[in-house]
Design a protein around this motif. Sequence first.
Motif: not given
Length: 132
Positions: A25-34
């Motif tokens: 799945x694709x999700x917008x990137x951010x440091x917290x998500x990573x």
Amino acid sequence: MALSDPIGDMLTRIRNGQRARKSSVMAPASTMRANVLDVLIREGYIRGYEKVDVRKGIAELRVELKYHEGEPVIREIARVSTPGRRVYSKIKDLPKVYNGLGISILSTPRGVMSDHEARQANVGGEVLCRVF
């Protein structure tokens, strides 16, 4: 459209992707998500993720979902602390998820970590989500 809960959005994308038996799945990137995805990798709930540049200045995370004998490894993934209702916990007050079979993901002063890692480091924080 602006997201009011980016982590909740990513968790929903993972949940929906596994229900639809998607490989990723694709999700917008951010440091917290990573950081949350790093914890899920360490605990064995996803195969991995990679940052993909969609266009200049816009990146997304491709999350590789994990299955065991055709069934999703993640049975339940739920947001605990939301933007409207933050949930913080001292480490001694943090309950175990399904009697230790699942994990909670915490945002602590030492970074994002699972409840097991937080107990070893003896540090509490904001309970982001729980995974089983």
